[in-house]
Design a protein around this motif. Structure first.
Motif, PDB file in Angstrom:
ATOM      1  N   ASP A  46      -7.515  -2.840  38.175  1.00 61.05           N
ATOM      2  CA  ASP A  46      -7.735  -3.893  39.174  1.00 61.05           C
ATOM      3  C   ASP A  46      -7.187  -5.241  38.705  1.00 61.05           C
ATOM      4  N   GLU A  47      -7.310  -5.502  37.410  1.00 62.34           N
ATOM      5  CA  GLU A  47      -6.793  -6.762  36.872  1.00 62.34           C
ATOM      6  C   GLU A  47      -5.282  -6.870  37.084  1.00 62.34           C
ATOM      7  N   PHE A  48      -4.558  -5.794  36.792  1.00 60.91           N
ATOM      8  CA  PHE A  48      -3.113  -5.807  37.012  1.00 60.91           C
ATOM      9  C   PHE A  48      -2.786  -5.857  38.506  1.00 60.91           C
ATOM     10  N   LEU A  49      -3.513  -5.066  39.297  1.00 65.62           N
ATOM     11  CA  LEU A  49      -3.262  -5.009  40.735  1.00 65.62           C
ATOM     12  C   LEU A  49      -3.438  -6.368  41.392  1.00 65.62           C
ATOM     13  N   ASN A  50      -4.398  -7.142  40.898  1.00 70.58           N
ATOM     14  CA  ASN A  50      -4.709  -8.447  41.493  1.00 70.58           C
ATOM     15  C   ASN A  50      -4.184  -9.613  40.660  1.00 70.58           C
ATOM     16  N   SER A  51      -3.197  -9.360  39.822  1.00 65.53           N
ATOM     17  CA  SER A  51      -2.681 -10.394  38.921  1.00 65.53           C
ATOM     18  C   SER A  51      -1.756 -11.393  39.613  1.00 65.53           C
ATOM     19  N   GLY A  52      -1.291 -11.050  40.804  1.00 61.24           N
ATOM     20  CA  GLY A  52      -0.340 -11.904  41.489  1.00 61.24           C
ATOM     21  C   GLY A  52       1.101 -11.445  41.277  1.00 61.24           C
ATOM     22  N   PHE A  53       1.303 -10.535  40.331  1.00 60.15           N
ATOM     23  CA  PHE A  53       2.635  -9.983  40.106  1.00 60.15           C
ATOM     24  C   PHE A  53       2.863  -8.818  41.052  1.00 60.15           C
ATOM     25  N   THR A  55       3.395  -5.274  42.233  1.00 58.21           N
ATOM     26  CA  THR A  55       2.944  -4.002  41.672  1.00 58.21           C
ATOM     27  C   THR A  55       3.535  -2.878  42.495  1.00 58.21           C
ATOM     28  N   ILE A  56       4.115  -1.915  41.812  1.00 62.38           N
ATOM     29  CA  ILE A  56       4.630  -0.721  42.484  1.00 62.38           C
ATOM     30  C   ILE A  56       3.719   0.426  42.087  1.00 62.38           C
ATOM     31  N   LEU A  57       2.979   0.922  43.063  1.00 64.40           N
ATOM     32  CA  LEU A  57       2.044   2.003  42.803  1.00 64.40           C
ATOM     33  C   LEU A  57       2.749   3.348  42.854  1.00 64.40           C
ATOM     34  N   ARG A  58       2.285   4.269  42.039  1.00 62.73           N
ATOM     35  CA  ARG A  58       2.839   5.617  42.018  1.00 62.73           C
ATOM     36  C   ARG A  58       2.616   6.271  43.374  1.00 62.73           C
ATOM     37  N   ASP A  59       3.657   6.935  43.856  1.00 58.51           N
ATOM     38  CA  ASP A  59       3.576   7.662  45.116  1.00 58.51           C
ATOM     39  C   ASP A  59       4.409   8.922  44.953  1.00 58.51           C
ATOM     40  N   GLU A  60       3.736  10.045  44.850  1.00 57.42           N
ATOM     41  CA  GLU A  60       4.416  11.324  44.621  1.00 57.42           C
ATOM     42  C   GLU A  60       5.334  11.709  45.783  1.00 57.42           C
ATOM     43  N   ASN A  61       5.151  11.076  46.941  1.00 57.71           N
ATOM     44  CA  ASN A  61       5.988  11.385  48.106  1.00 57.71           C
ATOM     45  C   ASN A  61       7.246  10.528  48.170  1.00 57.71           C
ATOM     46  N   ARG A  62       7.356   9.542  47.276  1.00 62.25           N
ATOM     47  CA  ARG A  62       8.513   8.653  47.253  1.00 62.25           C
ATOM     48  C   ARG A  62       9.554   9.224  46.299  1.00 62.25           C
ATOM     49  N   LEU A  70      12.567  -0.304  45.469  1.00 64.81           N
ATOM     50  CA  LEU A  70      11.404  -1.192  45.427  1.00 64.81           C
ATOM     51  C   LEU A  70      11.493  -2.118  44.201  1.00 64.81           C
ATOM     52  N   ALA A  71      11.881  -1.569  43.057  1.00 66.34           N
ATOM     53  CA  ALA A  71      12.016  -2.370  41.845  1.00 66.34           C
ATOM     54  C   ALA A  71      13.131  -3.392  41.986  1.00 66.34           C
ATOM     55  N   GLU A  72      14.259  -2.976  42.573  1.00 68.75           N
ATOM     56  CA  GLU A  72      15.362  -3.902  42.781  1.00 68.75           C
ATOM     57  C   GLU A  72      14.942  -5.057  43.679  1.00 68.75           C
ATOM     58  N   LYS A  73      14.200  -4.750  44.727  1.00 68.18           N
ATOM     59  CA  LYS A  73      13.726  -5.794  45.629  1.00 68.18           C
ATOM     60  C   LYS A  73      12.769  -6.736  44.898  1.00 68.18           C
ATOM     61  N   ALA A  74      11.883  -6.174  44.103  1.00 70.83           N
ATOM     62  CA  ALA A  74      10.891  -6.982  43.367  1.00 70.83           C
ATOM     63  C   ALA A  74      11.566  -7.927  42.380  1.00 70.83           C
ATOM     64  N   PHE A  75      12.660  -7.475  41.758  1.00 66.02           N
ATOM     65  CA  PHE A  75      13.355  -8.298  40.772  1.00 66.02           C
ATOM     66  C   PHE A  75      14.526  -9.064  41.364  1.00 66.02           C
ATOM     67  N   GLY A  76      14.741  -8.936  42.668  1.00 73.34           N
ATOM     68  CA  GLY A  76      15.808  -9.659  43.330  1.00 73.34           C
ATOM     69  C   GLY A  76      17.192  -9.203  42.907  1.00 73.34           C
ATOM     70  N   LEU A  77      17.341  -7.922  42.669  1.00 74.15           N
ATOM     71  CA  LEU A  77      18.643  -7.381  42.233  1.00 74.15           C
ATOM     72  C   LEU A  77      19.459  -6.859  43.389  1.00 74.15           C
TER      73      LEU A  77
END
Length: 77
Positions: A46-53, A55-62, A70-77
């Motif tokens: 919960d601390e990481f989830l609510n840290s303001g950064f 967060t990409i949660l694991r999704d076995e369907n992705r 998602l990571a590229e979007k988060a880092f602006g790549l």
């Protein structure tokens, strides 16, 4: 936590071998698992989830590509 070392990852297997080489491997394994439990606790999650950064949660369907996007979007790549 009990199945942590069942994966064939070289890093996990290396740690597993080191634990087995300890003078008291059972105690060393219990200690390692306790550390994993603390790191992976609900409070820490919960601390990481609510840290303001972002967060990409694991999704076995992705797909891997979808996760990379998602990571590229988060880092602006």
């Amino acid at each position: 936590m009990r199945r942590f070392f069942e994966r064939p990852d070289p890093e996990k297997q290396f740690l597993y071998r080191l634990i087995l080489e300890e003078p008291d491997p059972e105690y060393a394994m219990q200690n390692y698992r306790k550390g994993l439990e603390l790191i992976n606790s609900k409070e820490t999650y919960d601390e990481f989830l609510n840290s303001g950064f972002t967060t990409i949660l694991r999704d076995e369907n992705r797909t891997i590509d979808e996760t990379v996007a998602l990571a590229e979007k988060a880092f602006g790549l």
